[in-house]
Design a protein around this motif. Structure first.
Motif, PDB file in Angstrom:
ATOM      1  N   PHE A 121      49.533  19.116  80.426  1.00 25.09           N
ATOM      2  CA  PHE A 121      50.925  19.157  80.874  1.00 25.09           C
ATOM      3  C   PHE A 121      51.837  19.783  79.824  1.00 25.09           C
ATOM      4  CE2 PHE A 121      49.275  15.415  83.281  1.00 25.09           C
ATOM      5  CZ  PHE A 121      49.354  15.999  84.534  1.00 25.09           C
ATOM      6  N   GLY A 122      52.917  20.378  80.312  1.00 19.33           N
ATOM      7  CA  GLY A 122      53.929  20.975  79.445  1.00 19.33           C
ATOM      8  C   GLY A 122      55.123  20.051  79.322  1.00 19.33           C
ATOM      9  N   ASP A 123      56.265  20.504  79.827  1.00 19.96           N
ATOM     10  CA  ASP A 123      57.487  19.704  79.743  1.00 19.96           C
ATOM     11  C   ASP A 123      57.393  18.483  80.642  1.00 19.96           C
ATOM     12  OD1 ASP A 123      58.509  21.618  78.038  1.00 19.96           O
ATOM     13  OD2 ASP A 123      59.852  22.510  79.523  1.00 19.96           O
ATOM     14  N   VAL A 124      58.064  17.416  80.207  1.00 18.74           N
ATOM     15  CA  VAL A 124      58.059  16.144  80.933  1.00 18.74           C
ATOM     16  C   VAL A 124      59.506  15.684  81.099  1.00 18.74           C
ATOM     17  CG1 VAL A 124      57.333  13.731  80.874  1.00 18.74           C
ATOM     18  CG2 VAL A 124      55.831  15.508  79.919  1.00 18.74           C
ATOM     19  N   VAL A 125      59.893  15.358  82.333  1.00 17.57           N
ATOM     20  CA  VAL A 125      61.189  14.739  82.594  1.00 17.57           C
ATOM     21  C   VAL A 125      60.925  13.377  83.218  1.00 17.57           C
ATOM     22  CG1 VAL A 125      63.331  14.822  83.949  1.00 17.57           C
ATOM     23  CG2 VAL A 125      62.457  16.905  82.869  1.00 17.57           C
ATOM     24  N   GLY A 126      61.503  12.332  82.625  1.00 20.30           N
ATOM     25  CA  GLY A 126      61.373  10.980  83.147  1.00 20.30           C
ATOM     26  C   GLY A 126      62.712  10.472  83.625  1.00 20.30           C
ATOM     27  N   VAL A 127      62.732   9.866  84.805  1.00 20.75           N
ATOM     28  CA  VAL A 127      63.942   9.299  85.394  1.00 20.75           C
ATOM     29  C   VAL A 127      63.738   7.796  85.507  1.00 20.75           C
ATOM     30  CG1 VAL A 127      65.511   9.331  87.377  1.00 20.75           C
ATOM     31  CG2 VAL A 127      64.313  11.436  86.695  1.00 20.75           C
ATOM     32  N   SER A 128      64.683   7.016  84.984  1.00 20.72           N
ATOM     33  CA  SER A 128      64.593   5.555  84.975  1.00 20.72           C
ATOM     34  C   SER A 128      65.396   4.956  86.121  1.00 20.72           C
ATOM     35  CB  SER A 128      65.144   5.001  83.652  1.00 20.72           C
ATOM     36  OG  SER A 128      64.368   5.433  82.569  1.00 20.72           O
ATOM     37  N   LEU A 129      64.754   4.056  86.859  1.00 23.55           N
ATOM     38  CA  LEU A 129      65.405   3.359  87.971  1.00 23.55           C
ATOM     39  C   LEU A 129      65.202   1.849  87.793  1.00 23.55           C
ATOM     40  CD1 LEU A 129      63.910   5.538  90.863  1.00 23.55           C
ATOM     41  CD2 LEU A 129      66.135   5.845  89.750  1.00 23.55           C
ATOM     42  N   GLY A 130      66.219   1.070  88.113  1.00 28.27           N
ATOM     43  CA  GLY A 130      66.080  -0.376  87.982  1.00 28.27           C
ATOM     44  C   GLY A 130      66.455  -0.821  86.584  1.00 28.27           C
ATOM     45  N   ALA A 131      65.614  -1.643  85.973  1.00 24.58           N
ATOM     46  CA  ALA A 131      65.928  -2.245  84.681  1.00 24.58           C
ATOM     47  C   ALA A 131      65.920  -1.233  83.542  1.00 24.58           C
ATOM     48  CB  ALA A 131      64.928  -3.358  84.377  1.00 24.58           C
ATOM     49  N   GLU A 132      66.734  -1.506  82.522  1.00 22.51           N
ATOM     50  CA  GLU A 132      66.694  -0.735  81.281  1.00 22.51           C
ATOM     51  C   GLU A 132      65.359  -0.993  80.596  1.00 22.51           C
ATOM     52  OE1 GLU A 132      68.843  -0.885  76.936  1.00 22.51           O
ATOM     53  OE2 GLU A 132      70.151  -0.846  78.691  1.00 22.51           O
ATOM     54  N   ALA A 133      64.890  -0.014  79.854  1.00 22.65           N
ATOM     55  CA  ALA A 133      63.638  -0.173  79.114  1.00 22.65           C
ATOM     56  C   ALA A 133      63.730   0.577  77.796  1.00 22.65           C
ATOM     57  CB  ALA A 133      62.480   0.369  79.940  1.00 22.65           C
ATOM     58  N   PRO A 134      63.334  -0.066  76.698  1.00 26.43           N
ATOM     59  CA  PRO A 134      63.335   0.642  75.424  1.00 26.43           C
ATOM     60  C   PRO A 134      62.148   1.598  75.325  1.00 26.43           C
ATOM     61  CG  PRO A 134      62.749  -1.678  75.106  1.00 26.43           C
ATOM     62  CD  PRO A 134      62.991  -1.469  76.573  1.00 26.43           C
ATOM     63  N   LEU A 135      62.444   2.895  75.327  1.00 24.16           N
ATOM     64  CA  LEU A 135      61.422   3.924  75.165  1.00 24.16           C
ATOM     65  C   LEU A 135      61.311   4.191  73.668  1.00 24.16           C
ATOM     66  CD1 LEU A 135      59.502   5.907  76.612  1.00 24.16           C
ATOM     67  CD2 LEU A 135      61.407   7.521  76.716  1.00 24.16           C
ATOM     68  N   ARG A 136      60.157   3.854  73.109  1.00 26.31           N
ATOM     69  CA  ARG A 136      59.960   3.928  71.659  1.00 26.31           C
ATOM     70  C   ARG A 136      59.188   5.194  71.302  1.00 26.31           C
ATOM     71  NH1 ARG A 136      57.212  -1.924  71.429  1.00 26.31           N
ATOM     72  NH2 ARG A 136      55.827  -0.702  72.737  1.00 26.31           N
ATOM     73  N   PHE A 137      59.570   5.799  70.197  1.00 25.10           N
ATOM     74  CA  PHE A 137      58.912   6.999  69.683  1.00 25.10           C
ATOM     75  C   PHE A 137      58.445   6.739  68.265  1.00 25.10           C
ATOM     76  CE2 PHE A 137      61.644   8.537  72.993  1.00 25.10           C
ATOM     77  CZ  PHE A 137      60.961   9.591  73.557  1.00 25.10           C
ATOM     78  N   ARG A 138      57.310   7.340  67.889  1.00 23.11           N
ATOM     79  CA  ARG A 138      56.856   7.252  66.506  1.00 23.11           C
ATOM     80  C   ARG A 138      56.135   8.541  66.125  1.00 23.11           C
ATOM     81  NH1 ARG A 138      51.767   2.936  66.536  1.00 23.11           N
ATOM     82  NH2 ARG A 138      50.269   4.349  67.528  1.00 23.11           N
ATOM     83  N   LEU A 139      56.294   8.897  64.846  1.00 22.16           N
ATOM     84  CA  LEU A 139      55.688  10.104  64.294  1.00 22.16           C
ATOM     85  C   LEU A 139      55.052   9.723  62.968  1.00 22.16           C
ATOM     86  CD1 LEU A 139      55.349  13.255  64.338  1.00 22.16           C
ATOM     87  CD2 LEU A 139      57.510  13.351  63.078  1.00 22.16           C
ATOM     88  N   LYS A 140      53.770  10.002  62.797  1.00 22.72           N
ATOM     89  CA  LYS A 140      53.054   9.697  61.558  1.00 22.72           C
ATOM     90  C   LYS A 140      53.532  10.642  60.464  1.00 22.72           C
ATOM     91  CE  LYS A 140      49.479   7.461  59.672  1.00 22.72           C
ATOM     92  NZ  LYS A 140      49.564   6.062  59.340  1.00 22.72           N
ATOM     93  N   GLU A 141      53.996  10.068  59.361  1.00 25.74           N
ATOM     94  CA  GLU A 141      54.435  10.848  58.199  1.00 25.74           C
ATOM     95  C   GLU A 141      53.751  10.247  56.981  1.00 25.74           C
ATOM     96  OE1 GLU A 141      58.755  10.675  58.396  1.00 25.74           O
ATOM     97  OE2 GLU A 141      58.776  12.585  59.475  1.00 25.74           O
ATOM     98  N   GLY A 142      52.633  10.852  56.577  1.00 21.51           N
ATOM     99  CA  GLY A 142      51.847  10.292  55.484  1.00 21.51           C
ATOM    100  C   GLY A 142      51.251   8.963  55.917  1.00 21.51           C
ATOM    101  N   SER A 143      51.514   7.911  55.156  1.00 20.76           N
ATOM    102  CA  SER A 143      50.979   6.580  55.492  1.00 20.76           C
ATOM    103  C   SER A 143      51.991   5.748  56.265  1.00 20.76           C
ATOM    104  CB  SER A 143      50.580   5.844  54.211  1.00 20.76           C
ATOM    105  OG  SER A 143      51.732   5.646  53.406  1.00 20.76           O
ATOM    106  N   LYS A 144      53.144   6.325  56.590  1.00 19.75           N
ATOM    107  CA  LYS A 144      54.199   5.582  57.274  1.00 19.75           C
ATOM    108  C   LYS A 144      54.481   6.202  58.647  1.00 19.75           C
ATOM    109  CE  LYS A 144      56.809   3.979  53.254  1.00 19.75           C
ATOM    110  NZ  LYS A 144      55.944   3.594  52.353  1.00 19.75           N
ATOM    111  N   TRP A 145      55.260   5.492  59.433  1.00 24.81           N
ATOM    112  CA  TRP A 145      55.691   5.965  60.747  1.00 24.81           C
ATOM    113  C   TRP A 145      57.192   6.168  60.727  1.00 24.81           C
ATOM    114  CZ3 TRP A 145      52.303   7.318  64.428  1.00 24.81           C
ATOM    115  CH2 TRP A 145      51.009   6.798  64.373  1.00 24.81           C
ATOM    116  N   ARG A 146      57.627   7.307  61.220  1.00 21.59           N
ATOM    117  CA  ARG A 146      59.046   7.527  61.503  1.00 21.59           C
ATOM    118  C   ARG A 146      59.256   7.063  62.928  1.00 21.59           C
ATOM    119  NH1 ARG A 146      61.381  13.487  61.363  1.00 21.59           N
ATOM    120  NH2 ARG A 146      63.276  13.158  62.558  1.00 21.59           N
TER     121      ARG A 146
END
Length: 190
Positions: A121-146
């Motif tokens: 898959f290429g681009d992704v569009v997500g549409v949220s309906l109903g309850a709020e939800a925390p969409l979490r992102f993380r990126l590995k940077e060395g031994s830590k996560w951004r």
């Protein structure tokens, strides 16, 4: 103890390639979409022989995690076409570029673990309906996560492309109330 202290610092900046639009659909449009979505023939999400705690329906194309990959699915229903058109405008693409729609039902307590969308898959569009939800992102940077958390509000949409799509992982914390998402995907350019 502050929640972020458990997981390291939270980066205040959006990951590169993440676009967020609150009020992507109106309250009336959301209500009509929920009526259509709630009537769909949902099935438990299947992943390599295991069932997920969310239920799904696909249109256009369907991705099977049994080794068979991408297959044809039922065409987009008419009520979904305006959402696809609106997603295309957000992504500055043609509506027909979105060949896959995944509708997900998250019952209270359901979420999704850390992942990147399949490389087909290429681009992704997500549409949220109903309850709020925390969409979490993380990126590995060395031994830590951004890390970055996007409070995906009802009626909002997000676009993942570039590093936000290919380098960052994302997950959805378990929801406290019923939530639906409409995820539209393009195919990756060859």
């Amino acid at each position: 103890m502050h929640h972020a202290d458990l997981f390291g610092p939270v980066d205040a900046g959006l990951p590169e390639g993440l676009v967020y639009r609150p009020d992507f659909v109106t309250a009336a449009e959301e209500a009509a979409l929920i009526d259509h979505v709630a009537a769909l023939p949902f099935a438990p999400f299947q992943f390599h022989g295991f069932e997920g705690n969310r239920r799904t329906v696909s249109f256009g194309m369907e991705y099977k995690f049994d080794g068979s990959g991408l297959k044809q699915a039922e065409p987009f229903p008419g009520w979904l076409l305006p959402v696809r058109d609106h997603a295309a405008a957000l992504a500055e693409l043609k509506p027909e570029d979105f060949v896959h729609a995944l509708i997900i039902e998250y019952a209270p307590g359901a979420g999704i673990g850390w992942h990147r969308d399949r490389p087909v898959f290429g681009d992704v569009v997500g549409v949220s309906l109903g309850a709020e939800a925390p969409l979490r992102f993380r990126l590995k940077e060395g031994s830590k996560w951004r890390r970055f958390t996007l409070p995906a509000e009802p009626r909002s949409a997000y676009l993942l492309r570039g590093p936000a799509r290919t380098e960052w992982e994302h997950s959805l914390a378990p929801v406290s109330a019923l939530r639906y998402s409409i995820t539209l995907r393009t195919l990756r350019a060859a």
